[in-house]
Design a protein around this motif. Structure first.
Motif, PDB file in Angstrom:
ATOM      1  N   LYS A   1       0.820  -1.229   0.000  1.00 15.67           N
ATOM      2  CA  LYS A   1       0.000   0.000   0.000  1.00 15.67           C
ATOM      3  C   LYS A   1       0.853   1.277   0.000  1.00 15.67           C
ATOM      4  CE  LYS A   1      -4.056  -1.861   2.401  1.00 15.67           C
ATOM      5  NZ  LYS A   1      -4.836  -1.837   3.675  1.00 15.67           N
ATOM      6  N   LYS A   2       2.182   1.125   0.070  1.00 12.20           N
ATOM      7  CA  LYS A   2       3.112   2.259   0.197  1.00 12.20           C
ATOM      8  C   LYS A   2       2.735   3.131   1.400  1.00 12.20           C
ATOM      9  CE  LYS A   2       3.213   2.316  -4.796  1.00 12.20           C
ATOM     10  NZ  LYS A   2       2.972   3.089  -5.992  1.00 12.20           N
ATOM     11  N   ASP A   3       2.408   2.462   2.482  1.00 11.99           N
ATOM     12  CA  ASP A   3       1.964   3.106   3.722  1.00 11.99           C
ATOM     13  C   ASP A   3       3.171   3.282   4.632  1.00 11.99           C
ATOM     14  OD1 ASP A   3       0.953   3.711   6.233  1.00 11.99           O
ATOM     15  OD2 ASP A   3      -0.356   1.953   6.375  1.00 11.99           O
ATOM     16  N   PHE A   4       3.829   4.467   4.540  1.00 11.91           N
ATOM     17  CA  PHE A   4       5.074   4.644   5.287  1.00 11.91           C
ATOM     18  C   PHE A   4       4.840   4.665   6.791  1.00 11.91           C
ATOM     19  CE2 PHE A   4       8.532   6.985   7.310  1.00 11.91           C
ATOM     20  CZ  PHE A   4       9.591   6.166   6.949  1.00 11.91           C
ATOM     21  N   ASP A   5       3.729   5.227   7.265  1.00 15.29           N
ATOM     22  CA  ASP A   5       3.472   5.267   8.706  1.00 15.29           C
ATOM     23  C   ASP A   5       3.502   3.864   9.316  1.00 15.29           C
ATOM     24  OD1 ASP A   5       3.205   7.990   8.593  1.00 15.29           O
ATOM     25  OD2 ASP A   5       1.343   8.046   9.745  1.00 15.29           O
ATOM     26  N   SER A   6       2.775   2.932   8.696  1.00 15.82           N
ATOM     27  CA  SER A   6       2.747   1.553   9.220  1.00 15.82           C
ATOM     28  C   SER A   6       4.108   0.897   9.071  1.00 15.82           C
ATOM     29  CB  SER A   6       1.680   0.731   8.483  1.00 15.82           C
ATOM     30  OG  SER A   6       0.403   1.261   8.729  1.00 15.82           O
ATOM     31  N   PHE A   7       4.758   1.104   7.919  1.00 19.46           N
ATOM     32  CA  PHE A   7       6.100   0.555   7.679  1.00 19.46           C
ATOM     33  C   PHE A   7       7.064   1.034   8.763  1.00 19.46           C
ATOM     34  CE2 PHE A   7      10.365   1.177   5.956  1.00 19.46           C
ATOM     35  CZ  PHE A   7      10.651  -0.045   5.376  1.00 19.46           C
ATOM     36  N   ALA A   8       7.004   2.330   9.086  1.00 19.24           N
ATOM     37  CA  ALA A   8       7.924   2.915  10.064  1.00 19.24           C
ATOM     38  C   ALA A   8       7.671   2.360  11.462  1.00 19.24           C
ATOM     39  CB  ALA A   8       7.781   4.440  10.071  1.00 19.24           C
ATOM     40  N   ARG A   9       6.405   2.304  11.867  1.00 17.21           N
ATOM     41  CA  ARG A   9       6.076   1.804  13.210  1.00 17.21           C
ATOM     42  C   ARG A   9       6.561   0.370  13.402  1.00 17.21           C
ATOM     43  NH1 ARG A   9       1.173   4.743  12.724  1.00 17.21           N
ATOM     44  NH2 ARG A   9       0.176   2.921  11.782  1.00 17.21           N
ATOM     45  N   ILE A  10       6.300  -0.479  12.405  1.00 20.93           N
ATOM     46  CA  ILE A  10       6.673  -1.897  12.522  1.00 20.93           C
ATOM     47  C   ILE A  10       8.195  -2.060  12.495  1.00 20.93           C
ATOM     48  CG2 ILE A  10       6.492  -4.166  11.417  1.00 20.93           C
ATOM     49  CD1 ILE A  10       3.729  -3.147  10.307  1.00 20.93           C
ATOM     50  N   THR A  11       8.855  -1.324  11.603  1.00 23.07           N
ATOM     51  CA  THR A  11      10.320  -1.421  11.483  1.00 23.07           C
ATOM     52  C   THR A  11      11.006  -1.039  12.789  1.00 23.07           C
ATOM     53  OG1 THR A  11      10.317  -1.027   9.089  1.00 23.07           O
ATOM     54  CG2 THR A  11      12.339  -0.468  10.271  1.00 23.07           C
ATOM     55  N   MET A  12      10.590   0.072  13.390  1.00 26.09           N
ATOM     56  CA  MET A  12      11.222   0.517  14.643  1.00 26.09           C
ATOM     57  C   MET A  12      10.895  -0.428  15.792  1.00 26.09           C
ATOM     58  SD  MET A  12      11.090   4.700  14.414  1.00 26.09           S
ATOM     59  CE  MET A  12       9.351   4.882  13.996  1.00 26.09           C
ATOM     60  N   ALA A  13       9.643  -0.898  15.841  1.00 26.50           N
ATOM     61  CA  ALA A  13       9.259  -1.832  16.914  1.00 26.50           C
ATOM     62  C   ALA A  13      10.056  -3.125  16.817  1.00 26.50           C
ATOM     63  CB  ALA A  13       7.759  -2.118  16.833  1.00 26.50           C
ATOM     64  N   ASP A  14      10.292  -3.597  15.585  1.00 19.48           N
ATOM     65  CA  ASP A  14      11.021  -4.865  15.463  1.00 19.48           C
ATOM     66  C   ASP A  14      12.495  -4.701  15.794  1.00 19.48           C
ATOM     67  OD1 ASP A  14      10.053  -7.638  14.605  1.00 19.48           O
ATOM     68  OD2 ASP A  14      12.056  -7.493  13.709  1.00 19.48           O
ATOM     69  N   SER A  15      13.072  -3.559  15.435  1.00 19.30           N
ATOM     70  CA  SER A  15      14.459  -3.284  15.825  1.00 19.30           C
ATOM     71  C   SER A  15      14.563  -3.246  17.347  1.00 19.30           C
ATOM     72  CB  SER A  15      14.917  -1.947  15.227  1.00 19.30           C
ATOM     73  OG  SER A  15      16.231  -1.628  15.643  1.00 19.30           O
ATOM     74  N   ASN A  16      13.618  -2.551  17.994  1.00 19.34           N
ATOM     75  CA  ASN A  16      13.637  -2.466  19.462  1.00 19.34           C
ATOM     76  C   ASN A  16      13.533  -3.855  20.090  1.00 19.34           C
ATOM     77  OD1 ASN A  16      13.682   0.295  19.152  1.00 19.34           O
ATOM     78  ND2 ASN A  16      11.511   0.594  19.637  1.00 19.34           N
ATOM     79  N   GLN A  17      12.631  -4.683  19.551  1.00 23.24           N
ATOM     80  CA  GLN A  17      12.445  -6.001  20.153  1.00 23.24           C
ATOM     81  C   GLN A  17      13.653  -6.913  19.911  1.00 23.24           C
ATOM     82  OE1 GLN A  17       9.613  -9.219  18.912  1.00 23.24           O
ATOM     83  NE2 GLN A  17       8.590  -8.606  20.815  1.00 23.24           N
ATOM     84  N   PHE A  18      14.263  -6.805  18.743  1.00 14.85           N
ATOM     85  CA  PHE A  18      15.466  -7.591  18.489  1.00 14.85           C
ATOM     86  C   PHE A  18      16.540  -7.286  19.537  1.00 14.85           C
ATOM     87  CE2 PHE A  18      19.660  -6.949  16.245  1.00 14.85           C
ATOM     88  CZ  PHE A  18      20.161  -8.200  16.576  1.00 14.85           C
ATOM     89  N   HIS A  19      16.745  -5.991  19.827  1.00 16.27           N
ATOM     90  CA  HIS A  19      17.773  -5.631  20.814  1.00 16.27           C
ATOM     91  C   HIS A  19      17.336  -5.980  22.235  1.00 16.27           C
ATOM     92  CE1 HIS A  19      20.797  -3.951  18.153  1.00 16.27           C
ATOM     93  NE2 HIS A  19      19.770  -3.639  17.393  1.00 16.27           N
TER      94      HIS A  19
END
Length: 383
Positions: A236-254
């Motif tokens: 959907k080229k939905d950057f808001d959702s892409f950004a939220r998920i990307t940052m949350a997954d980086s946080n959880q990985f660490h």
């Protein structure tokens, strides 16, 4: 007769992280992952493979230095499997096809980015052996050399499906969307350190598998939903959702790394300062009703990758340079955005106190790039 082929392959940076193997020999992951392929005009691995009946052993040179090909090791496995594929897919079907699979190979690889080691090896051999197979089929072999490398067989947005079978035959890379679908996504890589990691990814992830309860929750309950949602956001080229998920997954990985016994620390104070800047930039933008401007993500190390739509990237580079000044002339500016040089300008209303201002060298370099294409076949002059 001597046969030769040269290929370049791109770097990919994950938004949904791969961390943990359920089979260490076949490199089968504990969860699926998803990445963005970056532009080879800026970051790439270039590999030339040559098959010659006069060669007596398989040999590999990486960035000018010969590397040992260990029996049963990852490189040897990739070369062996590519030869097997050549025999099965070409030579067994055409009795007149040259028996290239029987020749030893010499492979020379050069990378202009530390994490690119070995990325183009499978692509180069695929061209050498003129294999009529899909990138997903090749990814089954690339995965056995380096798990995340299998995602570099495609451009654009790529998922590595974890699969379920014990033999790994369904653990492969697939294209979520090509580069052309969402070409305006760009990336800023903040090189915080190029030192060797205190805990390697290979040993770190297995310690996590053995000791982290949080990883088990992540595998079962978190990643499957995130994979579906971020794939939908990309389509959907939905950057808001892409950004939220990307940052949350980086946080959880660490967080999972920290939940390991003993704990693993990959980020440092500079890494955390960059997070604070992106959080404040997004807070300001969301408050103004404009949505997210950027998304940070960190692999197993302190270097930040910041994803952003093309229209936001200039402001983000200025912001980072304001807190992490660069040595004069060190920023390459490949898209010609800074004719007057980096000013370190902050957005209006930005809370300057969210992070301290660092000395030159805290961030050793800034690499501005964008979503890119998959492996390229190159001419002899580029070998």
């Amino acid at each position: 007769m001597v046969y030769e082929a040269t290929a370049s392959a791109p770097v990919n940076i994950a938004c949904i992280k791969y961390w943990g193997k359920r089979d260490t020999k076949l490199i089968l992951p504990t969860n699926s992952s998803l990445s963005v392929t970056l532009d080879q005009d800026h970051l790439r691995s270039t590999t030339t493979s040559r098959a010659d009946p006069s060669f007596t052993t398989d040999r590999l040179w990486l960035n000018g230095k010969e590397e040992e090909i260990k029996a049963g090791g990852r490189t040897e496995t990739c070369i062996r499997e590519m030869k097997r594929l050549r025999k099965v897919e070409v030579e067994d079907k055409d009795p007149n096809a040259p028996k290239r699979s029987e020749y030893k190979v010499h492979i020379v690889s050069h990378n202009n980015f530390p994490t690119a080691a070995g990325l183009a090896l499978v692509s180069s051999l695929a061209f050498l052996y003129t294999l009529p197979v899909s990138p997903s089929t090749l990814s089954l072999i690339a995965r056995q050399g380096s798990g995340s490398a299998c995602r570099s067989l495609f451009g654009g947005y790529v998922a590595w499906q974890m699969g379920e079978k014990a033999d790994g035959s369904d653990s492969l890379a697939v294209e979520v969307a090509p580069q052309a679908h969402w070409p305006d996504l760009q990336a800023l890589i903040c090189v915080v350190s190029d030192d060797k990691k205190g805990t390697s990814s290979t040993s770190g992830m297995q310690r996590t598998v053995e000791t982290s309860p949080l990883l088990q929750h992540r595998i079962k309950h978190v990643v499957p939903e995130r994979m579906a949602k971020i794939s939908e956001a990309i389509l959907k080229k939905d950057f808001d959702s892409f950004a939220r998920i990307t940052m949350a997954d980086s946080n959880q990985f660490h967080a999972v790394a920290l939940d390991t016994e003993p704990p693993i620390f990959y980020m440092n104070d500079v890494s955390r300062s960059i997070i604070s800047l992106i959080v404040e930039l997004n807070r300001l933008s969301v408050a103004a009703g404009k949505g997210y401007k950027a998304a940070y993500t960190y692999d197993a190390g302190p270097n930040a990758v910041i994803y952003a739509p093309k229209e936001n990237i200039k402001e983000i580079i200025e912001l980072i340079a304001g807190y992490f000044p660069q040595a004069p002339g060190s920023f390459k500016d490949p898209f010609g955005l800074f004719a007057q040089g980096l000013q370190g300008k902050l957005p209006e209303g930005f809370n300057e106190n969210v992070a301290k201002r660092w000395e030159v060298g805290a961030v050793k370099g800034l690499i501005h790039t964008r979503v890119g294409d998959g492996p390229r076949k190159l001419g002899q002059e580029e070998g």
